[in-house]
Design a protein around this motif. Structure first.
Motif, PDB file in Angstrom:
ATOM      1  N   ARG A  21     -28.312  56.641 -66.649  1.00  0.00           N
ATOM      2  CA  ARG A  21     -27.277  55.638 -66.900  1.00  0.00           C
ATOM      3  C   ARG A  21     -25.894  56.310 -66.944  1.00  0.00           C
ATOM      4  NH1 ARG A  21     -24.803  55.890 -71.775  1.00  0.00           N
ATOM      5  NH2 ARG A  21     -26.012  56.456 -73.619  1.00  0.00           N
ATOM      6  N   PRO A  22     -24.847  55.527 -66.704  1.00  0.00           N
ATOM      7  CA  PRO A  22     -23.502  56.114 -66.777  1.00  0.00           C
ATOM      8  C   PRO A  22     -23.080  56.365 -68.223  1.00  0.00           C
ATOM      9  CG  PRO A  22     -23.414  53.812 -66.003  1.00  0.00           C
ATOM     10  CD  PRO A  22     -24.840  54.115 -66.287  1.00  0.00           C
ATOM     11  N   GLN A  98     -35.871  56.919 -74.037  1.00  0.00           N
ATOM     12  CA  GLN A  98     -35.455  56.791 -75.426  1.00  0.00           C
ATOM     13  C   GLN A  98     -34.552  55.561 -75.608  1.00  0.00           C
ATOM     14  OE1 GLN A  98     -32.107  60.210 -75.114  1.00  0.00           O
ATOM     15  NE2 GLN A  98     -32.390  59.400 -77.172  1.00  0.00           N
ATOM     16  N   GLY A 100     -31.493  53.359 -75.955  1.00  0.00           N
ATOM     17  CA  GLY A 100     -30.138  53.548 -75.454  1.00  0.00           C
ATOM     18  C   GLY A 100     -30.050  54.226 -74.090  1.00  0.00           C
ATOM     19  N   SER A 101     -31.200  54.463 -73.451  1.00  0.00           N
ATOM     20  CA  SER A 101     -31.161  55.143 -72.155  1.00  0.00           C
ATOM     21  C   SER A 101     -31.035  54.162 -70.983  1.00  0.00           C
ATOM     22  CB  SER A 101     -32.412  56.014 -71.977  1.00  0.00           C
ATOM     23  OG  SER A 101     -33.578  55.219 -72.068  1.00  0.00           O
ATOM     24  N   GLY A 102     -31.081  52.854 -71.285  1.00  0.00           N
ATOM     25  CA  GLY A 102     -30.867  51.863 -70.233  1.00  0.00           C
ATOM     26  C   GLY A 102     -32.105  51.112 -69.762  1.00  0.00           C
ATOM     27  N   THR A 104     -33.521  48.324 -71.006  1.00  0.00           N
ATOM     28  CA  THR A 104     -33.303  46.888 -70.978  1.00  0.00           C
ATOM     29  C   THR A 104     -32.293  46.512 -69.892  1.00  0.00           C
ATOM     30  OG1 THR A 104     -33.803  46.841 -73.324  1.00  0.00           O
ATOM     31  CG2 THR A 104     -32.760  44.887 -72.422  1.00  0.00           C
ATOM     32  N   TYR A 105     -31.313  47.384 -69.698  1.00  0.00           N
ATOM     33  CA  TYR A 105     -30.340  47.138 -68.624  1.00  0.00           C
ATOM     34  C   TYR A 105     -31.060  47.084 -67.282  1.00  0.00           C
ATOM     35  CZ  TYR A 105     -26.130  47.433 -65.820  1.00  0.00           C
ATOM     36  OH  TYR A 105     -25.132  47.162 -64.919  1.00  0.00           O
ATOM     37  N   HIS A 211     -36.499  45.995 -85.156  1.00  0.00           N
ATOM     38  CA  HIS A 211     -35.572  46.253 -84.066  1.00  0.00           C
ATOM     39  C   HIS A 211     -36.346  46.140 -82.761  1.00  0.00           C
ATOM     40  CE1 HIS A 211     -32.662  48.134 -81.487  1.00  0.00           C
ATOM     41  NE2 HIS A 211     -31.781  47.967 -82.444  1.00  0.00           N
TER      42      HIS A 211
HETATM   43  N1  LIG Z   1     -26.815  51.505 -65.245  1.00  0.00           N
HETATM   44  C1  LIG Z   1     -26.009  51.055 -66.229  1.00  0.00           C
HETATM   45  N2  LIG Z   1     -24.765  50.625 -65.943  1.00  0.00           N
HETATM   46  C2  LIG Z   1     -23.942  50.166 -66.926  1.00  0.00           C
HETATM   47  N3  LIG Z   1     -24.289  50.111 -68.224  1.00  0.00           N
HETATM   48  C3  LIG Z   1     -25.502  50.525 -68.574  1.00  0.00           C
HETATM   49  C4  LIG Z   1     -26.431  51.020 -67.596  1.00  0.00           C
HETATM   50  N4  LIG Z   1     -27.562  51.364 -68.229  1.00  0.00           N
HETATM   51  C5  LIG Z   1     -27.365  51.088 -69.536  1.00  0.00           C
HETATM   52  N5  LIG Z   1     -26.136  50.593 -69.753  1.00  0.00           N
HETATM   53  C6  LIG Z   1     -25.583  50.209 -71.062  1.00  0.00           C
HETATM   54  O1  LIG Z   1     -25.971  51.204 -71.991  1.00  0.00           O
HETATM   55  C7  LIG Z   1     -26.360  50.612 -73.242  1.00  0.00           C
HETATM   56  C8  LIG Z   1     -27.788  50.982 -73.611  1.00  0.00           C
HETATM   57  O2  LIG Z   1     -28.657  50.439 -72.657  1.00  0.00           O
HETATM   58  P1  LIG Z   1     -29.957  49.584 -73.028  1.00  0.00           P
HETATM   59  O3  LIG Z   1     -29.716  48.678 -74.164  1.00  0.00           O
HETATM   60  O4  LIG Z   1     -30.462  49.001 -71.777  1.00  0.00           O
HETATM   61  O5  LIG Z   1     -30.909  50.773 -73.502  1.00  0.00           O
HETATM   62  P2  LIG Z   1     -32.435  50.670 -73.959  1.00  0.00           P
HETATM   63  O6  LIG Z   1     -33.075  51.910 -73.461  1.00  0.00           O
HETATM   64  O7  LIG Z   1     -33.020  49.387 -73.540  1.00  0.00           O
HETATM   65  O8  LIG Z   1     -32.307  50.731 -75.524  1.00  0.00           O
HETATM   66  P3  LIG Z   1     -33.218  49.972 -76.622  1.00  0.00           P
HETATM   67  O9  LIG Z   1     -34.521  50.704 -76.609  1.00  0.00           O
HETATM   68  O10 LIG Z   1     -32.435  50.159 -77.881  1.00  0.00           O
HETATM   69  O11 LIG Z   1     -33.341  48.542 -76.228  1.00  0.00           O
HETATM   70  C9  LIG Z   1     -26.165  49.128 -73.077  1.00  0.00           C
HETATM   71  O12 LIG Z   1     -24.906  48.785 -73.580  1.00  0.00           O
HETATM   72  C10 LIG Z   1     -26.203  48.926 -71.576  1.00  0.00           C
HETATM   73  O13 LIG Z   1     -25.487  47.791 -71.168  1.00  0.00           O
END
Ligand SMILES: Nc1ncnc2c1ncn2[C@@H]1O[C@H](COP(=O)(O)OP(=O)(O)OP(=O)(O)O)[C@@H](O)[C@H]1O
Length: 337
Positions: A21-22, A98, A100-102, A104-105, A211
């Motif tokens: 992710r960025p 982990q 916050g690694s993206g 769900t995005y 959570h």
């Molecule tokens: N490829 C991407 N481009 C832009 N923003 C991103 C990208 N990937 C992740 N993000 C942003 O980074 C943050 C963390 O991503 P996300 O919530 O998807 O993580 P997660 O792994 O699903 O975490 P959790 O386990 O807490 O749900 C979010 O604000 C998301 O919008």
């Protein structure tokens, strides 16, 4: 050449991708050398380098998406996998990594830029509509697995726990009594399913003081086709899974419910790794070791197809978790000849 073919045959239906992710704007303001620990190979889009304490580690996967990769680009690489469920394949797509690694995005995406789930359903919908009226299409269920128990995300009472049972028809198939099945007749229906699932997941979090990153979210889509000429049916499934955060919680730091959550996540993620790995080696496959692998049993065995999207954070502070995620990726990808 022969060896390579053998490898392809054995690994066959398992693919492992990585998406980095960025760095977010806030993170950029806070730390100067945010992305220095990771690098990519401009000649080889399957390779990722991580440097830690002066050492460079090389990871080879099936494909690596660097931070600028768009949702559209990611989906393009999965399209044929998604549509193979119309041909009767069972497909699993997992997002691993982990918190916050993206994950769900990548799976859900954001309102103006949806992720794999919506894109996949829309694609299936349009493909199936083209084949209509010989084809039926339904979203079966949306469930969540938290602390090794199953919850219905499309029903009225999210807090009710569900069971996985062996079908009484003797087919050896598993089913979940009480799960809500939702039919899909239009793209608006798809939207409604997502909203309901999302809302119910949020409600469960609030009411039960949880959570969402501590649970696995599964969207299970069934596609069935009926050939009016031959009268034969095909049935395929697409399982879209946003896994619980893979980060290791130190045993000393976690207590009570936190510790139990961590143990459950640990157990199910390592069971998932074991199942995929055993499949590669044609060994005994331990499906029953977790709810996740048990529920997905028919989509993780035989001729099914699996894609693991390993999500990685670019931050140096997350380096050790990134390394552990990539090691997991290599483990599920590895084939011992
Ligand atoms: N490829 C991407 N481009 C832009 N923003 C991103 C990208 N990937 C992740 N993000 C942003 O980074 C943050 C963390 O991503 P996300 O919530 O998807 O993580 P997660 O792994 O699903 O975490 P959790 O386990 O807490 O749900 C979010 O604000 C998301 O919008």
């Amino acid at each position: 050449e022969k060896c390579h073919n053998e490898l392809v045959r054995l690994r066959g239906n398992i693919r492992v991708f990585c998406r980095v992710r960025p760095v977010s704007q806030e993170e950029e303001q806070d730390c100067v050398d945010a992305s220095s620990a990771l690098s990519f190979d401009s000649d080889d889009d399957a390779v990722l380098y991580l440097s830690s304490k002066g050492r460079v580690m090389r990871f080879e996967l099936d494909k690596v998406f660097p931070p600028p990769a768009t949702q559209e680009e990611v989906f393009q690489e999965l399209q044929s996998l998604v549509t193979s469920c119309i041909d009767g394949f069972n497909v699993c797509i997992f997002a691993y990594g982990q918190t916050g690694s993206g994950k769900t995005y990548t799976m859900e995406g954001v309102a103006h830029d949806p992720g794999i789930n919506q894109r996949a359903l829309r694609l299936l919908f349009s493909e199936v509509t083209e084949k209509a009226p010989d084809w039926e299409f339904s979203i079966s269920v949306s469930v969540e697995i938290y602390n090794e128990s199953l919850r219905n995300l499309l029903g009225d009472s999210v807090s009710e726990k569900l069971d996985i049972r062996l079908s009484p028809d003797g087919s050896g198939r598993l089913y979940v009594p009480g799960l809500t099945q939702v039919g899909v007749q239009s793209p608006e229906d798809i939207q409604r399913v997502f909203e309901l699932g999302h809302m119910n997941r949020a409600t469960a979090c609030t009411n039960l003081n949880e959570h969402s990153s501590r649970s696995h979210a599964l969207l299970i889509v069934s596609v069935s086709g009926y050939n009016t000429v031959t009268g034969s049916r095909t049935q395929g499934k697409l399982n879209l899974v946003d896994l619980a955060g893979s980060e290791r919680i130190s045993r000393s730091g976690a207590e009570g419910s936190r510790l139990r959550e961590a143990q459950c996540i640990n157990k199910s993620l390592s069971a998932l790794g074991d199942v995929i790995n055993a499949r590669c080696r044609h060994a005994h496959v331990p499906f029953r070791n977790s709810r996740l692998t048990y529920l997905l049993q028919d989509s993780l065995s035989g001729d099914s197809k699996t894609l693991m999207m390993v999500q990685v954070s670019p931050l140096p502070a997350n380096l050790s978790e990134s390394i552990s995620s990539l090691k997991f990726a290599q483990r599920v990808r590895s084939v011992e000849l």
